[in-house]
Design a protein around this motif. Sequence first.
Motif, PDB file in Angstrom:
ATOM      1  N   ALA A 123       4.729   9.434  -1.418  1.00 60.53           N
ATOM      2  CA  ALA A 123       4.884   8.081  -0.876  1.00 60.53           C
ATOM      3  C   ALA A 123       5.032   8.117   0.637  1.00 60.53           C
ATOM      4  O   ALA A 123       4.491   7.259   1.357  1.00 60.53           O
ATOM      5  CB  ALA A 123       6.089   7.393  -1.512  1.00 60.53           C
ATOM      6  N   ALA A 124       5.771   9.110   1.130  1.00 58.66           N
ATOM      7  CA  ALA A 124       5.927   9.260   2.580  1.00 58.66           C
ATOM      8  C   ALA A 124       4.583   9.568   3.235  1.00 58.66           C
ATOM      9  O   ALA A 124       4.246   9.035   4.300  1.00 58.66           O
ATOM     10  CB  ALA A 124       6.938  10.361   2.882  1.00 58.66           C
ATOM     11  N   TRP A 125       3.800  10.427   2.590  1.00 55.64           N
ATOM     12  CA  TRP A 125       2.473  10.770   3.129  1.00 55.64           C
ATOM     13  C   TRP A 125       1.561   9.551   3.106  1.00 55.64           C
ATOM     14  O   TRP A 125       0.796   9.314   4.044  1.00 55.64           O
ATOM     15  CB  TRP A 125       1.870  11.913   2.313  1.00 55.64           C
ATOM     16  N   MET A 126       1.660   8.760   2.053  1.00 56.00           N
ATOM     17  CA  MET A 126       0.861   7.541   1.970  1.00 56.00           C
ATOM     18  C   MET A 126       1.231   6.585   3.109  1.00 56.00           C
ATOM     19  O   MET A 126       0.363   5.984   3.751  1.00 56.00           O
ATOM     20  CB  MET A 126       1.100   6.874   0.605  1.00 56.00           C
TER      21      MET A 126
ATOM     22  N   ASN B 138       0.821  -1.202   0.000  1.00 58.26           N
ATOM     23  CA  ASN B 138       0.000   0.000   0.000  1.00 58.26           C
ATOM     24  C   ASN B 138       0.859   1.257   0.000  1.00 58.26           C
ATOM     25  O   ASN B 138       0.509   2.274  -0.594  1.00 58.26           O
ATOM     26  CB  ASN B 138      -0.905   0.034   1.237  1.00 58.26           C
ATOM     27  N   SER B 139       1.966   1.188   0.701  1.00 56.05           N
ATOM     28  CA  SER B 139       2.808   2.365   0.864  1.00 56.05           C
ATOM     29  C   SER B 139       3.845   2.524  -0.240  1.00 56.05           C
ATOM     30  O   SER B 139       4.186   3.645  -0.618  1.00 56.05           O
ATOM     31  CB  SER B 139       3.534   2.299   2.221  1.00 56.05           C
ATOM     32  N   ILE B 140       4.362   1.409  -0.761  1.00 53.17           N
ATOM     33  CA  ILE B 140       5.561   1.541  -1.584  1.00 53.17           C
ATOM     34  C   ILE B 140       5.470   0.941  -2.985  1.00 53.17           C
ATOM     35  O   ILE B 140       6.412   1.097  -3.771  1.00 53.17           O
ATOM     36  CB  ILE B 140       6.784   0.916  -0.868  1.00 53.17           C
ATOM     37  N   ALA B 141       4.378   0.265  -3.328  1.00 56.23           N
ATOM     38  CA  ALA B 141       4.327  -0.389  -4.646  1.00 56.23           C
ATOM     39  C   ALA B 141       4.559   0.600  -5.775  1.00 56.23           C
ATOM     40  O   ALA B 141       5.298   0.321  -6.725  1.00 56.23           O
ATOM     41  CB  ALA B 141       2.976  -1.088  -4.829  1.00 56.23           C
ATOM     42  N   THR B 142       3.929   1.774  -5.681  1.00 56.51           N
ATOM     43  CA  THR B 142       4.058   2.742  -6.769  1.00 56.51           C
ATOM     44  C   THR B 142       5.449   3.343  -6.843  1.00 56.51           C
ATOM     45  O   THR B 142       6.003   3.528  -7.924  1.00 56.51           O
ATOM     46  CB  THR B 142       3.018   3.865  -6.599  1.00 56.51           C
ATOM     47  N   VAL B 143       6.033   3.642  -5.692  1.00 56.59           N
ATOM     48  CA  VAL B 143       7.351   4.287  -5.701  1.00 56.59           C
ATOM     49  C   VAL B 143       8.448   3.305  -6.113  1.00 56.59           C
ATOM     50  O   VAL B 143       9.494   3.705  -6.645  1.00 56.59           O
ATOM     51  CB  VAL B 143       7.644   4.919  -4.313  1.00 56.59           C
ATOM     52  N   VAL B 144       8.202   2.002  -5.923  1.00 52.78           N
ATOM     53  CA  VAL B 144       9.150   0.977  -6.382  1.00 52.78           C
ATOM     54  C   VAL B 144       8.994   0.751  -7.879  1.00 52.78           C
ATOM     55  O   VAL B 144       9.983   0.674  -8.624  1.00 52.78           O
ATOM     56  CB  VAL B 144       8.946  -0.342  -5.610  1.00 52.78           C
ATOM     57  N   SER B 145       7.728   0.662  -8.327  1.00 52.95           N
ATOM     58  CA  SER B 145       7.487   0.371  -9.745  1.00 52.95           C
ATOM     59  C   SER B 145       7.968   1.504 -10.652  1.00 52.95           C
ATOM     60  O   SER B 145       8.344   1.263 -11.798  1.00 52.95           O
ATOM     61  CB  SER B 145       6.002   0.109  -9.986  1.00 52.95           C
ATOM     62  N   THR B 146       7.941   2.733 -10.150  1.00 53.08           N
ATOM     63  CA  THR B 146       8.405   3.866 -10.956  1.00 53.08           C
ATOM     64  C   THR B 146       9.918   4.066 -10.854  1.00 53.08           C
ATOM     65  O   THR B 146      10.471   4.964 -11.480  1.00 53.08           O
ATOM     66  CB  THR B 146       7.712   5.161 -10.514  1.00 53.08           C
ATOM     67  N   LYS B 147      10.566   3.227 -10.006  1.00 51.23           N
ATOM     68  CA  LYS B 147      12.030   3.256  -9.834  1.00 51.23           C
ATOM     69  C   LYS B 147      12.530   4.563  -9.219  1.00 51.23           C
ATOM     70  O   LYS B 147      13.698   4.929  -9.371  1.00 51.23           O
ATOM     71  CB  LYS B 147      12.754   2.988 -11.164  1.00 51.23           C
ATOM     72  N   VAL B 148      11.644   5.257  -8.517  1.00 52.11           N
ATOM     73  CA  VAL B 148      12.071   6.450  -7.783  1.00 52.11           C
ATOM     74  C   VAL B 148      12.936   6.035  -6.590  1.00 52.11           C
ATOM     75  O   VAL B 148      13.895   6.723  -6.238  1.00 52.11           O
ATOM     76  CB  VAL B 148      10.844   7.273  -7.321  1.00 52.11           C
TER      77      VAL B 148
ATOM     78  N   GLN C 244       4.493   5.485 -14.184  1.00 52.52           N
ATOM     79  CA  GLN C 244       5.606   6.427 -14.204  1.00 52.52           C
ATOM     80  C   GLN C 244       5.468   7.330 -12.973  1.00 52.52           C
ATOM     81  O   GLN C 244       4.419   7.339 -12.328  1.00 52.52           O
ATOM     82  CB  GLN C 244       5.578   7.227 -15.504  1.00 52.52           C
ATOM     83  N   PRO C 245       6.503   8.113 -12.639  1.00 54.74           N
ATOM     84  CA  PRO C 245       6.436   8.930 -11.417  1.00 54.74           C
ATOM     85  C   PRO C 245       5.206   9.806 -11.300  1.00 54.74           C
ATOM     86  O   PRO C 245       4.642   9.948 -10.214  1.00 54.74           O
ATOM     87  CB  PRO C 245       7.711   9.769 -11.503  1.00 54.74           C
ATOM     88  N   ILE C 246       4.744  10.386 -12.405  1.00 51.98           N
ATOM     89  CA  ILE C 246       3.575  11.254 -12.334  1.00 51.98           C
ATOM     90  C   ILE C 246       2.329  10.466 -11.930  1.00 51.98           C
ATOM     91  O   ILE C 246       1.476  10.959 -11.180  1.00 51.98           O
ATOM     92  CB  ILE C 246       3.362  11.985 -13.683  1.00 51.98           C
ATOM     93  N   HIS C 247       2.224   9.217 -12.401  1.00 59.30           N
ATOM     94  CA  HIS C 247       1.093   8.373 -12.025  1.00 59.30           C
ATOM     95  C   HIS C 247       1.186   7.972 -10.556  1.00 59.30           C
ATOM     96  O   HIS C 247       0.179   7.973  -9.832  1.00 59.30           O
ATOM     97  CB  HIS C 247       1.046   7.116 -12.891  1.00 59.30           C
ATOM     98  N   GLY C 248       2.388   7.634 -10.132  1.00 54.92           N
ATOM     99  CA  GLY C 248       2.585   7.268  -8.734  1.00 54.92           C
ATOM    100  C   GLY C 248       2.237   8.411  -7.803  1.00 54.92           C
ATOM    101  O   GLY C 248       1.596   8.218  -6.768  1.00 54.92           O
ATOM    102  N   PHE C 249       2.647   9.622  -8.179  1.00 52.94           N
ATOM    103  CA  PHE C 249       2.338  10.805  -7.371  1.00 52.94           C
ATOM    104  C   PHE C 249       0.834  11.006  -7.254  1.00 52.94           C
ATOM    105  O   PHE C 249       0.312  11.241  -6.163  1.00 52.94           O
ATOM    106  CB  PHE C 249       2.985  12.043  -8.001  1.00 52.94           C
ATOM    107  N   ALA C 250       0.115  10.907  -8.363  1.00 48.99           N
ATOM    108  CA  ALA C 250      -1.338  11.120  -8.353  1.00 48.99           C
ATOM    109  C   ALA C 250      -2.044  10.064  -7.518  1.00 48.99           C
ATOM    110  O   ALA C 250      -2.953  10.372  -6.732  1.00 48.99           O
ATOM    111  CB  ALA C 250      -1.872  11.115  -9.782  1.00 48.99           C
ATOM    112  N   ALA C 251      -1.638   8.807  -7.661  1.00 48.71           N
ATOM    113  CA  ALA C 251      -2.286   7.719  -6.919  1.00 48.71           C
ATOM    114  C   ALA C 251      -2.016   7.826  -5.426  1.00 48.71           C
ATOM    115  O   ALA C 251      -2.933   7.690  -4.599  1.00 48.71           O
ATOM    116  CB  ALA C 251      -1.799   6.366  -7.449  1.00 48.71           C
ATOM    117  N   GLU C 252      -0.762   8.069  -5.048  1.00 47.78           N
ATOM    118  CA  GLU C 252      -0.412   8.147  -3.631  1.00 47.78           C
ATOM    119  C   GLU C 252      -1.046   9.356  -2.952  1.00 47.78           C
ATOM    120  O   GLU C 252      -1.528   9.259  -1.814  1.00 47.78           O
ATOM    121  CB  GLU C 252       1.112   8.214  -3.481  1.00 47.78           C
ATOM    122  N   THR C 253      -1.061  10.492  -3.641  1.00 45.24           N
ATOM    123  CA  THR C 253      -1.665  11.692  -3.069  1.00 45.24           C
ATOM    124  C   THR C 253      -3.153  11.490  -2.831  1.00 45.24           C
ATOM    125  O   THR C 253      -3.689  11.850  -1.771  1.00 45.24           O
ATOM    126  CB  THR C 253      -1.442  12.903  -3.994  1.00 45.24           C
ATOM    127  N   THR C 254      -3.820  10.902  -3.805  1.00 46.07           N
ATOM    128  CA  THR C 254      -5.250  10.618  -3.656  1.00 46.07           C
ATOM    129  C   THR C 254      -5.516   9.703  -2.471  1.00 46.07           C
ATOM    130  O   THR C 254      -6.364   9.985  -1.613  1.00 46.07           O
ATOM    131  CB  THR C 254      -5.801   9.957  -4.934  1.00 46.07           C
TER     132      THR C 254
END
Length: 357
Positions: A190-193, A25-35, A274-284
């Motif tokens: 990601a930190a906020w998530m 829940n916390s890190i899948a997006t930030v890992v998949s985008t390789k940030v 991509q990072p922009i998608h990860g940002f939008a999903a995590e922020t939401t």
Amino acid sequence: MTFFLLVLLAALVFEYINGFHDTANSIATVVSTKVLTPRQAVLMAAVTNLAGALIVGTSVAKTIGAGLVDTSVISMPTVLCALLAAIVWNIFTWWLGLPSSSSHALIGGLCGAALASARGNWHVLHWSLHDAKTGVAVGLWPKVVAPMFISPFIGFTIAAIIMWLLYLFLRRVRPRFINVIFGKLQLASAAWMGFSHGSNDAQKTMGIVTLALFTGTQSGAFDGIPGWLGFLRTTDMEVHRWVIITCALTMAAGTAAGGWRIIKTMGHKMVKLQPIHGFAAETTAAIVIQTASHVGIPLSTTHVISTSIMGVGSVKRFSAVKWGLVGRIVWAWVLTLPVTGLLGYGLMRIALQLFGV
């Protein structure tokens, strides 16, 4: 006292499993985008989950402890059976790599075990009540069932809107520049998530431990304990500080262990991000979860982040989302409450038959 120690052990096992089960829940997006690398992401998730669990209040814990079932029918074995049902379901879905809800697993187990304790009297389940002190609606319908359907829709919709607006405003900006900027912004989202996840999920185990302490106090199970163990007694369902710290540390430890099977499902298989998608999903997801924590709703963080990822993916290209996989995930969501309810009910019935508790 022995039963309480078993309940406490089971609660900490559940909290630990909840940590690594819901790490995705916390890190899948930030890992998949390789940030971040997986190790960096897990460390950040553990720290932010711990912070969220320690800093935010106990509204969700009080909902779990006193707002869903009649506490007069709850015994130590009831709480233990609820936890065992949730643990079994979490391990099963983790093995399958499906991001199911630990929250709903615990709630289903608690309702099923409480129903068995009451010999099938459905009135022990609080469907909808009004808190006399606050006047706010409490119970399974306003706090669990309605949010179970509403929150995924909100997560999907808000994420899609944010993603559409970002596409609209950044359509003339070079993709490379967008990746650089949102790669940095995604660290914050990601930190906020992670913080939001800790603020909601850790409280569920706090609530169940507090319920066990209240039950032990009311039943006289702690009457003969030494004076230095007086911190175990509670008469008002107040969440003790030691419970908050213990649950927060246990969840952080579980988060640090990582849940790679589910991370792969959410971060790589469902939609390519991509990072922009990860940002939008995590922020939401962080906005929705933080709001739920504030009003005492034991929300499924899994449902929210999963549908947020679906929302940003559908804006990118509707076919970009692996809808077949989504169907399997949704089935896991739908089955969680009834299956864990049946497990909790069955385990408690066995306990009643074997031990007459």
